[in-house]
Design a protein around this motif. Structure first.
Motif, PDB file in Angstrom:
ATOM      1  N   MET A   4      43.948  48.963  18.802  1.00  0.00           N
ATOM      2  CA  MET A   4      42.603  48.790  19.347  1.00  0.00           C
ATOM      3  C   MET A   4      41.638  48.695  18.172  1.00  0.00           C
ATOM      4  SD  MET A   4      40.622  51.468  21.834  1.00  0.00           S
ATOM      5  CE  MET A   4      39.429  52.311  20.803  1.00  0.00           C
ATOM      6  N   ARG A   5      40.733  47.761  18.266  1.00  0.00           N
ATOM      7  CA  ARG A   5      39.783  47.591  17.176  1.00  0.00           C
ATOM      8  C   ARG A   5      38.490  46.989  17.692  1.00  0.00           C
ATOM      9  NH1 ARG A   5      39.730  43.628  13.156  1.00  0.00           N
ATOM     10  NH2 ARG A   5      38.379  44.289  11.522  1.00  0.00           N
ATOM     11  N   GLY A  84      25.378  49.866  20.469  1.00  0.00           N
ATOM     12  CA  GLY A  84      25.325  49.004  21.646  1.00  0.00           C
ATOM     13  C   GLY A  84      26.719  48.611  22.132  1.00  0.00           C
ATOM     14  N   TRP A  85      26.708  47.739  23.137  1.00  0.00           N
ATOM     15  CA  TRP A  85      27.944  47.294  23.784  1.00  0.00           C
ATOM     16  C   TRP A  85      28.833  46.572  22.776  1.00  0.00           C
ATOM     17  CZ3 TRP A  85      29.950  48.711  28.182  1.00  0.00           C
ATOM     18  CH2 TRP A  85      30.990  47.974  28.736  1.00  0.00           C
ATOM     19  N   GLN A  86      30.099  46.964  22.718  1.00  0.00           N
ATOM     20  CA  GLN A  86      31.041  46.384  21.770  1.00  0.00           C
ATOM     21  C   GLN A  86      32.253  45.817  22.498  1.00  0.00           C
ATOM     22  OE1 GLN A  86      30.356  46.156  18.437  1.00  0.00           O
ATOM     23  NE2 GLN A  86      28.399  47.026  19.074  1.00  0.00           N
ATOM     24  N   HIS A  87      32.736  44.704  22.005  1.00  0.00           N
ATOM     25  CA  HIS A  87      33.973  44.107  22.503  1.00  0.00           C
ATOM     26  C   HIS A  87      35.142  44.796  21.795  1.00  0.00           C
ATOM     27  CE1 HIS A  87      36.863  41.116  23.774  1.00  0.00           C
ATOM     28  NE2 HIS A  87      37.248  41.020  22.533  1.00  0.00           N
ATOM     29  N   ILE A  88      36.061  45.357  22.562  1.00  0.00           N
ATOM     30  CA  ILE A  88      37.225  46.023  21.981  1.00  0.00           C
ATOM     31  C   ILE A  88      38.408  45.066  22.031  1.00  0.00           C
ATOM     32  CG2 ILE A  88      38.828  47.964  22.157  1.00  0.00           C
ATOM     33  CD1 ILE A  88      36.620  49.533  23.596  1.00  0.00           C
ATOM     34  N   GLU A  89      38.965  44.776  20.864  1.00  0.00           N
ATOM     35  CA  GLU A  89      40.166  43.949  20.796  1.00  0.00           C
ATOM     36  C   GLU A  89      41.387  44.846  20.982  1.00  0.00           C
ATOM     37  OE1 GLU A  89      40.376  41.517  17.288  1.00  0.00           O
ATOM     38  OE2 GLU A  89      38.228  41.135  17.338  1.00  0.00           O
ATOM     39  N   ILE A  90      42.302  44.418  21.840  1.00  0.00           N
ATOM     40  CA  ILE A  90      43.524  45.158  22.111  1.00  0.00           C
ATOM     41  C   ILE A  90      44.707  44.265  21.750  1.00  0.00           C
ATOM     42  CG2 ILE A  90      44.923  46.296  23.896  1.00  0.00           C
ATOM     43  CD1 ILE A  90      42.251  47.690  23.469  1.00  0.00           C
ATOM     44  N   GLY A  91      45.722  44.839  21.127  1.00  0.00           N
ATOM     45  CA  GLY A  91      46.927  44.091  20.802  1.00  0.00           C
ATOM     46  C   GLY A  91      48.159  44.957  20.986  1.00  0.00           C
ATOM     47  N   VAL A  92      49.279  44.303  21.156  1.00  0.00           N
ATOM     48  CA  VAL A  92      50.562  44.988  21.273  1.00  0.00           C
ATOM     49  C   VAL A  92      51.123  45.154  19.864  1.00  0.00           C
ATOM     50  CG1 VAL A  92      52.895  44.865  22.211  1.00  0.00           C
ATOM     51  CG2 VAL A  92      50.958  43.937  23.519  1.00  0.00           C
ATOM     52  N   ILE A 126      57.589  38.322  14.950  1.00  0.00           N
ATOM     53  CA  ILE A 126      56.415  39.179  15.158  1.00  0.00           C
ATOM     54  C   ILE A 126      56.534  40.452  14.325  1.00  0.00           C
ATOM     55  CG2 ILE A 126      55.763  38.281  17.420  1.00  0.00           C
ATOM     56  CD1 ILE A 126      57.265  40.671  18.674  1.00  0.00           C
ATOM     57  N   HIS A 127      57.303  40.389  13.248  1.00  0.00           N
ATOM     58  CA  HIS A 127      57.486  41.529  12.349  1.00  0.00           C
ATOM     59  C   HIS A 127      57.175  41.102  10.920  1.00  0.00           C
ATOM     60  CE1 HIS A 127      59.965  42.302  15.883  1.00  0.00           C
ATOM     61  NE2 HIS A 127      59.716  43.576  15.664  1.00  0.00           N
ATOM     62  N   GLU A 128      56.791  42.048  10.105  1.00  0.00           N
ATOM     63  CA  GLU A 128      56.541  41.821   8.678  1.00  0.00           C
ATOM     64  C   GLU A 128      57.004  43.062   7.937  1.00  0.00           C
ATOM     65  OE1 GLU A 128      55.123  39.086   7.175  1.00  0.00           O
ATOM     66  OE2 GLU A 128      54.768  38.041   9.072  1.00  0.00           O
ATOM     67  N   VAL A 139      51.813  45.103  12.378  1.00  0.00           N
ATOM     68  CA  VAL A 139      51.679  43.780  12.978  1.00  0.00           C
ATOM     69  C   VAL A 139      51.438  43.949  14.472  1.00  0.00           C
ATOM     70  CG1 VAL A 139      52.786  41.548  13.396  1.00  0.00           C
ATOM     71  CG2 VAL A 139      53.241  42.783  11.265  1.00  0.00           C
ATOM     72  N   ILE A 140      50.439  43.261  14.953  1.00  0.00           N
ATOM     73  CA  ILE A 140      50.175  43.243  16.382  1.00  0.00           C
ATOM     74  C   ILE A 140      50.159  41.788  16.838  1.00  0.00           C
ATOM     75  CG2 ILE A 140      48.812  45.359  16.271  1.00  0.00           C
ATOM     76  CD1 ILE A 140      46.343  43.446  16.884  1.00  0.00           C
ATOM     77  N   TYR A 141      50.365  41.604  18.120  1.00  0.00           N
ATOM     78  CA  TYR A 141      50.180  40.275  18.691  1.00  0.00           C
ATOM     79  C   TYR A 141      49.389  40.416  19.976  1.00  0.00           C
ATOM     80  CZ  TYR A 141      54.028  41.353  21.883  1.00  0.00           C
ATOM     81  OH  TYR A 141      54.817  41.938  22.829  1.00  0.00           O
ATOM     82  N   ASN A 142      48.702  39.342  20.313  1.00  0.00           N
ATOM     83  CA  ASN A 142      47.857  39.334  21.493  1.00  0.00           C
ATOM     84  C   ASN A 142      48.137  38.054  22.266  1.00  0.00           C
ATOM     85  OD1 ASN A 142      45.704  38.849  23.288  1.00  0.00           O
ATOM     86  ND2 ASN A 142      44.413  40.248  22.143  1.00  0.00           N
ATOM     87  N   PRO A 143      48.941  38.115  23.339  1.00  0.00           N
ATOM     88  CA  PRO A 143      49.244  36.918  24.116  1.00  0.00           C
ATOM     89  C   PRO A 143      48.023  36.323  24.819  1.00  0.00           C
ATOM     90  CG  PRO A 143      50.752  38.706  24.667  1.00  0.00           C
ATOM     91  CD  PRO A 143      49.666  39.285  23.817  1.00  0.00           C
ATOM     92  N   ASP A 144      46.978  37.133  25.018  1.00  0.00           N
ATOM     93  CA  ASP A 144      45.764  36.623  25.639  1.00  0.00           C
ATOM     94  C   ASP A 144      45.088  35.594  24.734  1.00  0.00           C
ATOM     95  OD1 ASP A 144      43.647  36.569  27.592  1.00  0.00           O
ATOM     96  OD2 ASP A 144      42.471  37.808  26.238  1.00  0.00           O
ATOM     97  N   LYS A 145      45.151  35.835  23.425  1.00  0.00           N
ATOM     98  CA  LYS A 145      44.563  34.924  22.438  1.00  0.00           C
ATOM     99  C   LYS A 145      45.626  34.087  21.742  1.00  0.00           C
ATOM    100  CE  LYS A 145      40.902  38.095  21.137  1.00  0.00           C
ATOM    101  NZ  LYS A 145      40.355  38.885  20.057  1.00  0.00           N
ATOM    102  N   TRP A 146      46.914  34.386  21.965  1.00  0.00           N
ATOM    103  CA  TRP A 146      48.034  33.797  21.230  1.00  0.00           C
ATOM    104  C   TRP A 146      47.756  33.887  19.735  1.00  0.00           C
ATOM    105  CZ3 TRP A 146      52.438  34.040  23.208  1.00  0.00           C
ATOM    106  CH2 TRP A 146      52.632  33.818  24.570  1.00  0.00           C
TER     107      TRP A 146
END
Length: 175
Positions: A4-5, A84-92, A126-128, A139-146
């Protein structure tokens, strides 16, 4: 595990000692947080050659319960009240490799890679692995954003074109 970031962009003339003082006074409050593997309190500063001033914490959660507690039980409200309102990025989280001296890390880079359309993802890596001079890699990936994002940690500031952050504090979650 989930990552989460949020990336809070601050004005070029923003006094970054405000963030440094804030983290120094309150960073320890995340130590031992339920469900947290670790949180990095990160900043970038335009005056140090970074792209812009920012406060950009990175959380690695063991489970979504701890992350949900942080967001919805009032802890995230401190960010909302201050910035203020912040967009939280979530990744697996797909891989985590941390050396014995990871907790001494002073800098982190972020590398974003698009996952391009294809007819199979079977062989997409998906590994490093951390290399010499690095104290860890997540390493994270986000299928919502690919998108695949590689966070690499260092004891000293690396010479790189990648976005680089200074680590002000590292909180370890519950054992």
């Amino acid at each position: 595990m989930q990552a989460m970031r949020y990336d809070i962009t601050l004005p070029t003339d923003y006094d970054m000692t405000i963030i440094r003082d804030r983290v120094m006074k309150t960073g320890y409050l995340m130590d031992g947080f339920k469900g947290l593997l670790f949180k990095l309190f990160l900043i970038s500063e335009k005056k140090n050659g970074d792209y812009y001033n920012s406060y950009s914490p990175l959380y690695i959660w063991k489970n979504s319960e701890g992350m949900s507690q942080f967001i919805f039980d009032g802890y995230f409200d401190n960010i909302l009240r201050s910035f203020g309102w912040q967009h939280i990025e979530i990744g697996v989280t797909s891989s985590i490799e941390l050396s014995d001296d990871f907790t001494q890390s002073q800098f982190m880079t972020e590398e974003k890679q698009d996952i391009l359309p294809t007819d199979t993802l079977k062989n997409f890596d998906i590994h490093e692995k951390a290399t010499e001079g690095e104290t860890g890699k997540v390493v994270i990936y986000n299928p919502d954003k690919w998108q695949k994002v590689i966070f690499t940690f260092y004891l000293t500031k690396p010479q790189t074109e990648l976005r680089c952050f200074e680590i002000l504090h590292l909180s370890n979650g519950e054992n």
